[in-house]
Design a protein around this motif. Structure first.
Motif, PDB file in Angstrom:
ATOM      1  N   ALA A 274       0.831  -1.204   0.000  1.00 18.34           N
ATOM      2  CA  ALA A 274       0.000   0.000   0.000  1.00 18.34           C
ATOM      3  C   ALA A 274       0.870   1.261   0.000  1.00 18.34           C
ATOM      4  CB  ALA A 274      -0.930   0.001   1.213  1.00 18.34           C
ATOM      5  N   ARG A 275       1.983   1.217   0.734  1.00 16.62           N
ATOM      6  CA  ARG A 275       2.876   2.380   0.814  1.00 16.62           C
ATOM      7  C   ARG A 275       3.452   2.697  -0.584  1.00 16.62           C
ATOM      8  NH1 ARG A 275       7.839   4.264   2.868  1.00 16.62           N
ATOM      9  NH2 ARG A 275       8.927   2.291   2.637  1.00 16.62           N
ATOM     10  N   TYR A 276       3.882   1.669  -1.288  1.00 16.63           N
ATOM     11  CA  TYR A 276       4.443   1.872  -2.626  1.00 16.63           C
ATOM     12  C   TYR A 276       3.354   2.251  -3.632  1.00 16.63           C
ATOM     13  CZ  TYR A 276       9.212   0.499  -1.527  1.00 16.63           C
ATOM     14  OH  TYR A 276      10.487   0.475  -1.027  1.00 16.63           O
ATOM     15  N   TYR A 277       2.177   1.672  -3.438  1.00 18.70           N
ATOM     16  CA  TYR A 277       1.031   2.011  -4.291  1.00 18.70           C
ATOM     17  C   TYR A 277       0.743   3.513  -4.190  1.00 18.70           C
ATOM     18  CZ  TYR A 277      -3.927   1.884  -5.825  1.00 18.70           C
ATOM     19  OH  TYR A 277      -5.124   2.087  -6.462  1.00 18.70           O
ATOM     20  N   ASN A 278       0.683   4.009  -2.959  1.00 16.67           N
ATOM     21  CA  ASN A 278       0.384   5.429  -2.759  1.00 16.67           C
ATOM     22  C   ASN A 278       1.510   6.314  -3.279  1.00 16.67           C
ATOM     23  OD1 ASN A 278      -2.179   5.121  -1.613  1.00 16.67           O
ATOM     24  ND2 ASN A 278      -1.287   4.606   0.376  1.00 16.67           N
ATOM     25  N   ALA A 279       2.752   5.848  -3.148  1.00 19.47           N
ATOM     26  CA  ALA A 279       3.889   6.626  -3.653  1.00 19.47           C
ATOM     27  C   ALA A 279       3.821   6.760  -5.174  1.00 19.47           C
ATOM     28  CB  ALA A 279       5.199   5.969  -3.225  1.00 19.47           C
ATOM     29  N   TRP A 280       3.502   5.648  -5.852  1.00 27.61           N
ATOM     30  CA  TRP A 280       3.369   5.707  -7.313  1.00 27.61           C
ATOM     31  C   TRP A 280       2.198   6.599  -7.719  1.00 27.61           C
ATOM     32  CZ3 TRP A 280       6.483   5.016 -11.130  1.00 27.61           C
ATOM     33  CH2 TRP A 280       7.546   4.102 -11.043  1.00 27.61           C
ATOM     34  N   ASP A 281       1.146   6.568  -6.931  1.00 27.07           N
ATOM     35  CA  ASP A 281      -0.013   7.416  -7.210  1.00 27.07           C
ATOM     36  C   ASP A 281       0.386   8.884  -7.098  1.00 27.07           C
ATOM     37  OD1 ASP A 281      -2.633   7.872  -7.877  1.00 27.07           O
ATOM     38  OD2 ASP A 281      -3.349   7.807  -5.800  1.00 27.07           O
ATOM     39  N   HIS A 282       1.187   9.180  -6.074  1.00 30.05           N
ATOM     40  CA  HIS A 282       1.675  10.551  -5.878  1.00 30.05           C
ATOM     41  C   HIS A 282       2.569  10.958  -7.047  1.00 30.05           C
ATOM     42  CE1 HIS A 282       4.247  13.749  -4.111  1.00 30.05           C
ATOM     43  NE2 HIS A 282       3.090  14.118  -3.568  1.00 30.05           N
ATOM     44  N   ALA A 283       3.446  10.045  -7.458  1.00 36.36           N
ATOM     45  CA  ALA A 283       4.363  10.331  -8.570  1.00 36.36           C
ATOM     46  C   ALA A 283       3.580  10.628  -9.851  1.00 36.36           C
ATOM     47  CB  ALA A 283       5.307   9.147  -8.785  1.00 36.36           C
ATOM     48  N   ALA A 284       2.519   9.858 -10.081  1.00 34.87           N
ATOM     49  CA  ALA A 284       1.702  10.079 -11.283  1.00 34.87           C
ATOM     50  C   ALA A 284       1.054  11.459 -11.246  1.00 34.87           C
ATOM     51  CB  ALA A 284       0.650   8.984 -11.404  1.00 34.87           C
ATOM     52  N   ASP A 285       0.541  11.811 -10.068  1.00 32.07           N
ATOM     53  CA  ASP A 285      -0.153  13.097  -9.927  1.00 32.07           C
ATOM     54  C   ASP A 285       0.743  14.287 -10.249  1.00 32.07           C
ATOM     55  OD1 ASP A 285      -2.536  12.019  -9.301  1.00 32.07           O
ATOM     56  OD2 ASP A 285      -2.379  12.290  -7.128  1.00 32.07           O
ATOM     57  N   ARG A 286       2.012  14.217  -9.850  1.00 33.08           N
ATOM     58  CA  ARG A 286       2.889  15.378 -10.034  1.00 33.08           C
ATOM     59  C   ARG A 286       3.613  15.356 -11.381  1.00 33.08           C
ATOM     60  NH1 ARG A 286       7.714  13.375 -10.087  1.00 33.08           N
ATOM     61  NH2 ARG A 286       8.227  11.599  -8.759  1.00 33.08           N
ATOM     62  N   THR A 287       3.450  14.283 -12.156  1.00 31.11           N
ATOM     63  CA  THR A 287       4.151  14.174 -13.434  1.00 31.11           C
ATOM     64  C   THR A 287       3.291  14.735 -14.554  1.00 31.11           C
ATOM     65  OG1 THR A 287       5.245  12.166 -12.656  1.00 31.11           O
ATOM     66  CG2 THR A 287       5.282  12.573 -15.032  1.00 31.11           C
ATOM     67  N   PRO A 288       3.834  15.691 -15.327  1.00 29.62           N
ATOM     68  CA  PRO A 288       3.041  16.258 -16.429  1.00 29.62           C
ATOM     69  C   PRO A 288       2.624  15.160 -17.403  1.00 29.62           C
ATOM     70  CG  PRO A 288       5.117  17.446 -16.148  1.00 29.62           C
ATOM     71  CD  PRO A 288       5.189  16.242 -15.269  1.00 29.62           C
ATOM     72  N   HIS A 289       1.460  15.294 -17.946  1.00 29.64           N
ATOM     73  CA  HIS A 289       0.937  14.321 -18.872  1.00 29.64           C
ATOM     74  C   HIS A 289       1.904  14.115 -20.033  1.00 29.64           C
ATOM     75  CE1 HIS A 289      -2.200  11.848 -20.528  1.00 29.64           C
ATOM     76  NE2 HIS A 289      -1.987  12.406 -21.699  1.00 29.64           N
ATOM     77  N   GLY A 290       2.193  12.865 -20.330  1.00 32.30           N
ATOM     78  CA  GLY A 290       3.074  12.561 -21.456  1.00 32.30           C
ATOM     79  C   GLY A 290       4.511  12.311 -21.041  1.00 32.30           C
ATOM     80  N   ALA A 291       4.903  12.785 -19.859  1.00 33.97           N
ATOM     81  CA  ALA A 291       6.276  12.556 -19.390  1.00 33.97           C
ATOM     82  C   ALA A 291       6.344  11.210 -18.675  1.00 33.97           C
ATOM     83  CB  ALA A 291       6.689  13.676 -18.440  1.00 33.97           C
ATOM     84  N   PRO A 292       7.520  10.561 -18.689  1.00 36.78           N
ATOM     85  CA  PRO A 292       7.625   9.281 -17.979  1.00 36.78           C
ATOM     86  C   PRO A 292       7.446   9.468 -16.466  1.00 36.78           C
ATOM     87  CG  PRO A 292       9.763   9.954 -18.886  1.00 36.78           C
ATOM     88  CD  PRO A 292       8.757  10.952 -19.361  1.00 36.78           C
ATOM     89  N   ILE A 293       6.696   8.567 -15.880  1.00 37.50           N
ATOM     90  CA  ILE A 293       6.440   8.672 -14.440  1.00 37.50           C
ATOM     91  C   ILE A 293       7.545   7.936 -13.696  1.00 37.50           C
ATOM     92  CG2 ILE A 293       4.755   8.209 -12.616  1.00 37.50           C
ATOM     93  CD1 ILE A 293       2.628   8.057 -14.889  1.00 37.50           C
TER      94      ILE A 293
END
Lengths: 119, 210
Positions: A92-111
């Motif tokens: 769950a901790r890593y799941y939420n971290a990846w979710d956070h990473a996706a949120d802050r990454t501009p669309h189209g850029a590698p997450i």
């Protein structure tokens, strides 16, 4: 008409490629890699996957083969937890971290995951 | 797993589905702990997407049709015979080849999950993984065969083999008539994936696409 047998080694069937989405391929490969490393035996894998499929059926999954890799992923998570590699809390901790990473990454850029995604 | 709302569609951030997040979480943990190597995962995917497919099995069948010694070796110990041809991806312990004859037609299924002879047939088709096939293949094999357009003589026995993680099967279909003197390569074109699962027959010479 294209004859599928005329294309050497192309593992397609009438319904398209063997993996419908990249995550299916990743989940498939992780199970093979973990087995190669000796984390579980194929009988253990088959029993866990079989149990996950039964559980999904009981919960109303149509089990038409389309959701196969979802069961596969469930089985992976379960075995990884049972073997003491990562418990549900860690997942769950890593799941939420990846979710956070996706949120802050501009669309189209590698997450990509950064340490501050865990905060 | 999380109560985070994934339905937001702002123009700035990216989105990953719940499943994608779970897969990434798992892969990151396994990589950090040294259980998997991302490059090795990519290599596995590449192999199964491009190199391992029903064509591998077709080569095995065509060789068995033309080489009696190989056929004997295949029916005796398919794991060993197939490995000798250079198909090295070993998944599970035993591969067993079952031979179709005028008296007996063989079909394979995995009623528990979807065990499949990956090293010779690649990844299973969607229908093989479906509950209808897994349950009906055992209860009503002739009905399933009819759905696949296969009608066998009444006197032919239909035998269904239930795969397990330890033992998986490949069907050795009957060689079609009118193919005397054909090369292995030409014969392999007649061998379909379904004929090696037993839900089909090998193509007849006239059914080959020009």
């Amino acid at each position: 008409m294209i004859d599928p047998a005329a294309v050497p080694g192309l593992p397609c069937d009438g319904e398209g490629p063997v993996f419908r989405e990249p995550w299916e391929a990743q989940a498939f490969a992780m199970a093979l890699a973990l087995h190669a490393r000796g984390l579980f035996t194929w009988p253990e894998w088959a029993a866990t996957l079989g149990a996950e499929i039964k559980r999904a059926q009981a919960a109303g999954d149509p089990d038409t083969g389309e959701t196969y890799y979802r069961h596969w992923l469930n089985a992976l998570e379960r075995l990884v937890a049972e073997k003491g590699v990562a418990d549900a809390k860690t997942l769950a901790r890593y799941y939420n971290a990846w979710d956070h990473a996706a949120d802050r990454t501009p669309h189209g850029a590698p997450i990509e995951l950064r340490p501050d995604d865990f905060e | 797993m999380t109560d985070h709302d994934h339905d937001h569609h702002d123009d700035h951030g990216s989105e990953l589905s719940e499943t994608q997040l779970r897969v990434r979480a798992l892969e990151t943990i396994l990589t950090e702990k040294g259980y998997v190597d991302p490059a090795a995962l990519d290599a596995i995917v590449e192999t199964y997407e491009t190199r391992i497919g029903p064509r591998n099995g077709a080569v095995v069948v065509a060789k068995a049709w033309t080489d009696p010694a190989f056929k004997q070796a295949l029916l005796g110990d398919a794991t060993k015979a197939v490995a000798a041809l250079g198909h090295v991806s070993k998944v599970g312990d035993h591969l067993v080849a079952v031979e179709n004859t005028p008296e007996r037609h063989n079909m394979i299924v995995c009623t528990l999950c979807s065990c499949y002879p990956w090293e010779v047939l690649g990844l299973p088709p969607v229908w093989y993984k479906s509950a209808p096939y897994r349950s009906r293949a055992v209860k009503d094999p002739r009905g399933v065969l009819a759905d696949f357009g296969v009608a066998l003589p009444k006197e032919t026995e239909v035998r269904v083999w239930d795969s397990t993680a330890e033992t998986r099967f490949i069907v050795l279909p009957m060689r079609p008539a009118g193919t005397e003197g054909w090369s292995e390569e030409r014969l392999a074109d007649l061998v379909t994936r379904d004929s090696m699962i037993g839900t089909g027959l090998a193509r007849k010479p006239g059914e080959l696409a020009q």
